[in-house]
Design a protein around this motif. Structure first.
Motif, PDB file in Angstrom:
ATOM      1  N   ASN A   4       0.830  -1.196   0.000  1.00 24.33           N
ATOM      2  CA  ASN A   4       0.000   0.000   0.000  1.00 24.33           C
ATOM      3  C   ASN A   4       0.868   1.251   0.000  1.00 24.33           C
ATOM      4  OD1 ASN A   4      -2.189  -1.652   0.011  1.00 24.33           O
ATOM      5  ND2 ASN A   4      -2.998  -0.959   1.954  1.00 24.33           N
ATOM      6  N   VAL A  23     -11.072   7.364  -0.947  1.00 23.64           N
ATOM      7  CA  VAL A  23     -10.322   6.185  -0.502  1.00 23.64           C
ATOM      8  C   VAL A  23     -11.215   5.287   0.359  1.00 23.64           C
ATOM      9  CG1 VAL A  23      -8.369   5.391   0.885  1.00 23.64           C
ATOM     10  CG2 VAL A  23      -8.077   7.304  -0.710  1.00 23.64           C
ATOM     11  N   ALA A  26     -13.520   3.426  -1.921  1.00 22.63           N
ATOM     12  CA  ALA A  26     -12.805   2.384  -2.649  1.00 22.63           C
ATOM     13  C   ALA A  26     -12.570   1.163  -1.768  1.00 22.63           C
ATOM     14  CB  ALA A  26     -11.476   2.919  -3.172  1.00 22.63           C
ATOM     15  N   LYS A  27     -12.278   1.400  -0.510  1.00 23.39           N
ATOM     16  CA  LYS A  27     -12.024   0.273   0.402  1.00 23.39           C
ATOM     17  C   LYS A  27     -13.303  -0.486   0.727  1.00 23.39           C
ATOM     18  CE  LYS A  27      -7.767   2.078   2.207  1.00 23.39           C
ATOM     19  NZ  LYS A  27      -6.725   1.707   3.101  1.00 23.39           N
ATOM     20  N   ARG A  28     -14.462   0.136   0.557  1.00 23.11           N
ATOM     21  CA  ARG A  28     -15.753  -0.516   0.797  1.00 23.11           C
ATOM     22  C   ARG A  28     -16.259  -1.283  -0.418  1.00 23.11           C
ATOM     23  NH1 ARG A  28     -19.481   3.993   3.861  1.00 23.11           N
ATOM     24  NH2 ARG A  28     -18.233   4.095   5.744  1.00 23.11           N
ATOM     25  N   GLU A  29     -15.797  -0.918  -1.602  1.00 25.78           N
ATOM     26  CA  GLU A  29     -16.292  -1.531  -2.837  1.00 25.78           C
ATOM     27  C   GLU A  29     -15.970  -3.019  -2.879  1.00 25.78           C
ATOM     28  OE1 GLU A  29     -18.161  -0.029  -5.225  1.00 25.78           O
ATOM     29  OE2 GLU A  29     -18.121   1.736  -3.951  1.00 25.78           O
ATOM     30  N   ARG A  47      -4.206   0.726  -6.926  1.00 24.28           N
ATOM     31  CA  ARG A  47      -5.605   1.142  -7.006  1.00 24.28           C
ATOM     32  C   ARG A  47      -5.859   2.143  -5.873  1.00 24.28           C
ATOM     33  NH1 ARG A  47      -8.588  -2.181 -10.240  1.00 24.28           N
ATOM     34  NH2 ARG A  47     -10.501  -1.765  -9.093  1.00 24.28           N
ATOM     35  N   LYS A  49      -7.853   1.980  -3.465  1.00 24.64           N
ATOM     36  CA  LYS A  49      -7.964   1.294  -2.171  1.00 24.64           C
ATOM     37  C   LYS A  49      -6.607   0.944  -1.567  1.00 24.64           C
ATOM     38  CE  LYS A  49      -8.467  -3.374  -3.997  1.00 24.64           C
ATOM     39  NZ  LYS A  49      -9.312  -4.540  -4.050  1.00 24.64           N
ATOM     40  N   ASP A  50      -5.536   1.103  -2.330  1.00 20.59           N
ATOM     41  CA  ASP A  50      -4.181   0.817  -1.835  1.00 20.59           C
ATOM     42  C   ASP A  50      -3.582   1.997  -1.070  1.00 20.59           C
ATOM     43  OD1 ASP A  50      -4.233  -1.730  -3.005  1.00 20.59           O
ATOM     44  OD2 ASP A  50      -3.501  -0.940  -4.912  1.00 20.59           O
TER      45      ASP A  50
END
Length: 159
Positions: A4, A23, A26-29, A47, A49-50
């Protein structure tokens, strides 16, 4: 899969709030879902989420001492709230006031007393201790200190 990206933020204003919310979204997707409005969902193997936030600086007394998730929605921020951001375990610390607050911002920002005492070497140490890879600078003024901080050995080299 790459590690990350450890991100520090200078200036937890409305633009930072939008990035922090993105962010979190993205982490929830779920895997395979795309984020609306993102032009490139992957760059160089990374990505959205990283991204992990590891450090944050701010001069407004209303945000200093808060978790980054709470500071993202604290006045005078006016970014639209799209989602609730989970706690980030990043406490916003006072950044250097340096060249002060000029113009209309002087009517909006309430400087934290600590911000008047902070020096560049403090910023460098915080970035190093947080092992930040990237410093995102959202400041309208005073960015010189942060530029100096990232050229010191052991500090993030990307901005």
């Amino acid at each position: 899969m790459p590690n990350n990206i450890r991100v520090a933020i200078a200036g937890v204003g409305s633009c930072a709030s939008s990035l922090i919310q993105l962010v979190a979204m993205a982490k929830r997707e779920e895997a395979g879902q795309s984020l609306s409005g993102i032009m490139h969902e992957e760059i160089g193997g990374y990505r959205v989420k990283d991204i992990d936030f590891v450090c944050a600086f701010e001069v407004d007394q209303r945000k200093v001492g808060l978790d980054l998730a709470d500071a993202a929605f604290t006045e005078p921020n006016i970014a639209k709230k799209h989602i609730d951001i989970p706690l980030q375990n990043v406490i916003v610390t006072a950044g250097p006031l340096l060249d002060g607050i000029d113009g209309h911002l002087s009517q909006i920002i309430r400087p934290a007393e600590q911000a008047r005492q902070v020096e560049t070497k403090y910023v460098t140490k915080k970035l190093r201790d947080a092992q930040a890879d990237v410093l995102v600078c959202y400041l309208p003024t005073g960015s010189y200190c942060y530029r100096r901080s990232i050229i010191d050995p052991g500090s993030p080299k990307k901005n």
